[in-house]
Scaffold this motif. Structure first.
Motif, PDB file in Angstrom:
ATOM      1  N   GLY A   3     -21.281 -26.802 -26.825  1.00 48.56           N
ATOM      2  CA  GLY A   3     -20.536 -28.015 -25.810  1.00 48.56           C
ATOM      3  C   GLY A   3     -19.380 -27.039 -25.211  1.00 48.56           C
ATOM      4  O   GLY A   3     -18.418 -27.704 -24.641  1.00 48.56           O
ATOM      5  N   VAL A   4     -19.375 -25.808 -25.049  1.00 39.06           N
ATOM      6  CA  VAL A   4     -18.378 -25.173 -24.204  1.00 39.06           C
ATOM      7  C   VAL A   4     -18.783 -24.821 -22.714  1.00 39.06           C
ATOM      8  O   VAL A   4     -19.863 -24.374 -22.743  1.00 39.06           O
ATOM      9  N   ALA A   5     -18.117 -25.310 -21.864  1.00 40.28           N
ATOM     10  CA  ALA A   5     -18.476 -24.970 -20.432  1.00 40.28           C
ATOM     11  C   ALA A   5     -17.887 -23.550 -19.861  1.00 40.28           C
ATOM     12  O   ALA A   5     -16.699 -23.376 -20.332  1.00 40.28           O
ATOM     13  N   VAL A   6     -18.655 -22.763 -19.338  1.00 45.35           N
ATOM     14  CA  VAL A   6     -18.109 -21.483 -19.022  1.00 45.35           C
ATOM     15  C   VAL A   6     -17.951 -21.483 -17.400  1.00 45.35           C
ATOM     16  O   VAL A   6     -18.893 -21.934 -16.755  1.00 45.35           O
ATOM     17  N   VAL A   7     -16.863 -21.174 -16.817  1.00 48.62           N
ATOM     18  CA  VAL A   7     -16.500 -21.207 -15.614  1.00 48.62           C
ATOM     19  C   VAL A   7     -16.026 -19.663 -15.121  1.00 48.62           C
ATOM     20  O   VAL A   7     -15.649 -19.009 -15.574  1.00 48.62           O
ATOM     21  N   ALA A   8     -17.040 -19.489 -13.936  1.00 47.76           N
ATOM     22  CA  ALA A   8     -17.153 -17.820 -13.258  1.00 47.76           C
ATOM     23  C   ALA A   8     -15.944 -17.978 -12.727  1.00 47.76           C
ATOM     24  O   ALA A   8     -15.586 -18.653 -11.699  1.00 47.76           O
ATOM     25  N   ASP A   9     -14.769 -17.039 -12.877  1.00 49.38           N
ATOM     26  CA  ASP A   9     -13.676 -17.053 -12.246  1.00 49.38           C
ATOM     27  C   ASP A   9     -13.168 -15.495 -12.463  1.00 49.38           C
ATOM     28  O   ASP A   9     -13.055 -14.849 -13.334  1.00 49.38           O
ATOM     29  N   GLN A  10     -12.843 -14.951 -11.350  1.00 47.11           N
ATOM     30  CA  GLN A  10     -12.175 -13.788 -11.108  1.00 47.11           C
ATOM     31  C   GLN A  10     -10.719 -13.567 -11.630  1.00 47.11           C
ATOM     32  O   GLN A  10     -10.038 -14.772 -11.728  1.00 47.11           O
ATOM     33  N   ASP A  11     -10.400 -12.643 -12.213  1.00 48.49           N
ATOM     34  CA  ASP A  11      -9.097 -12.489 -13.203  1.00 48.49           C
ATOM     35  C   ASP A  11      -8.031 -12.257 -12.245  1.00 48.49           C
ATOM     36  O   ASP A  11      -7.293 -11.447 -12.078  1.00 48.49           O
ATOM     37  N   GLU A  12      -7.762 -13.493 -11.168  1.00 49.33           N
ATOM     38  CA  GLU A  12      -6.542 -13.529 -10.708  1.00 49.33           C
ATOM     39  C   GLU A  12      -6.180 -14.816 -10.273  1.00 49.33           C
ATOM     40  O   GLU A  12      -6.910 -15.851 -10.484  1.00 49.33           O
ATOM     41  N   PRO A  13      -4.545 -15.125 -10.230  1.00 52.07           N
ATOM     42  CA  PRO A  13      -4.465 -16.403 -10.056  1.00 52.07           C
ATOM     43  C   PRO A  13      -5.085 -17.050  -8.743  1.00 52.07           C
ATOM     44  O   PRO A  13      -5.276 -16.290  -7.688  1.00 52.07           O
TER      45      PRO A  13
END
Length: 256
Positions: free
Chosen positions: A97-107
């Motif tokens: 039940g956890v959503a995984v978001v592809a996100d580069q490690d920067e603001p």
């Protein structure tokens, strides 16, 4: 044939050919040991998740630590930047039940203000404190285990020689405290430990340096063969190569 009976070339060739993708170190079982921090991050993570309504795990890796926690908040999201780990974490965490978001490690983090009452991260590469403060709800907490200063530097300096003070002092817990406070958070817990780490054969060192690529940047067996041979002789003569892994635990709260 026991590890100690195998030749330098056999140990190195094996370790050079093993896949090193992901963050699973089970190949090192019996060949390297690392003392664990006394606080037990995964256990404490589960306790905090049990009290949270919404939680974010930043830089989840393959999702193994979050998946192994005893609890997860009813709304839990994880971010990860490396595509193979995004796929792995998705397979592991979606059934939970956890959503995984592809996100580069920067603001910026791809979430609205005050979206979570708990943000967690185990061994983040970087920490964007202002972003953590932004996505935390008032009264919410950031909870993280991080790599401390000069971690495993006995091994680093064996290959690279003495490192400058600014390199040795990077990632100090007090730097994290100051950065958290500068972002408006209150540090409620900060603990650090130095943990004995042993490498029992030169193949374990080759595997480790291929996997943890920032320890000896650009490491290849060909480039460091002479130093590896020296290390092999040292281990055979004196026993395991001993280094010290540095870890710290930080918990910071956003004022209500």
């Amino acid at each position: 044939m026991g590890e100690d009976m195998r030749t330098f070339d056999e140990l190195v060739a094996e370790a050079e050919s093993v896949p090193v993708a992901g963050w699973d170190f089970s190949w090192l079982d019996g060949r390297a040991t690392e003392q664990r921090p006394s606080w037990g991050y995964q256990r404490l993570l589960g306790e905090r998740m049990a009290q949270a309504h919404s939680a974010l795990d930043v830089q989840t890796g393959g999702g193994e630590v979050l998946a192994g926690a005893s609890h997860r908040a009813p709304l839990t999201v994880a971010t990860e930047g490396w595509p193979p780990n995004v796929a792995k974490a998705t397979r592991l965490l979606h059934p939970l039940g956890v959503a995984v978001v592809a996100d580069q490690d920067e603001p910026p983090l791809p979430f609205g203000d005050a979206a979570f009452d708990l943000v967690v991260s185990r061994h983040p590469v970087t920490v964007w404190w202002d972003e953590i403060a932004r996505v935390l709800r008032p009264g919410g907490s950031y909870f993280s285990q991080q790599v401390g200063p000069a971690s495993v530097f006995e091994l680093v300096e064996f290959f690279l020689g003495p490192q400058p003070e600014q390199v040795c002092g990077a990632r100090h817990p007090e730097q994290a405290r100051r950065a958290a406070e500068a972002a408006g958070l209150t540090v409620v817990d900060l603990r650090a430990e130095s943990l004995r780490t042993e490498f029992h054969d030169v193949g374990a060192v080759v595997y480790f340096l291929r996997k943890v690529i920032w320890m000896v940047p650009g490491f290849t067996v060909d480039q460091y063969r002479d130093k590896l041979r020296e290390l092999d002789e040292l281990i055979r003569r004196q026993g395991p190569f001993v280094a010290h892994t540095k870890r710290f635990l930080i918990e910071a709260q956003k004022p209500r």
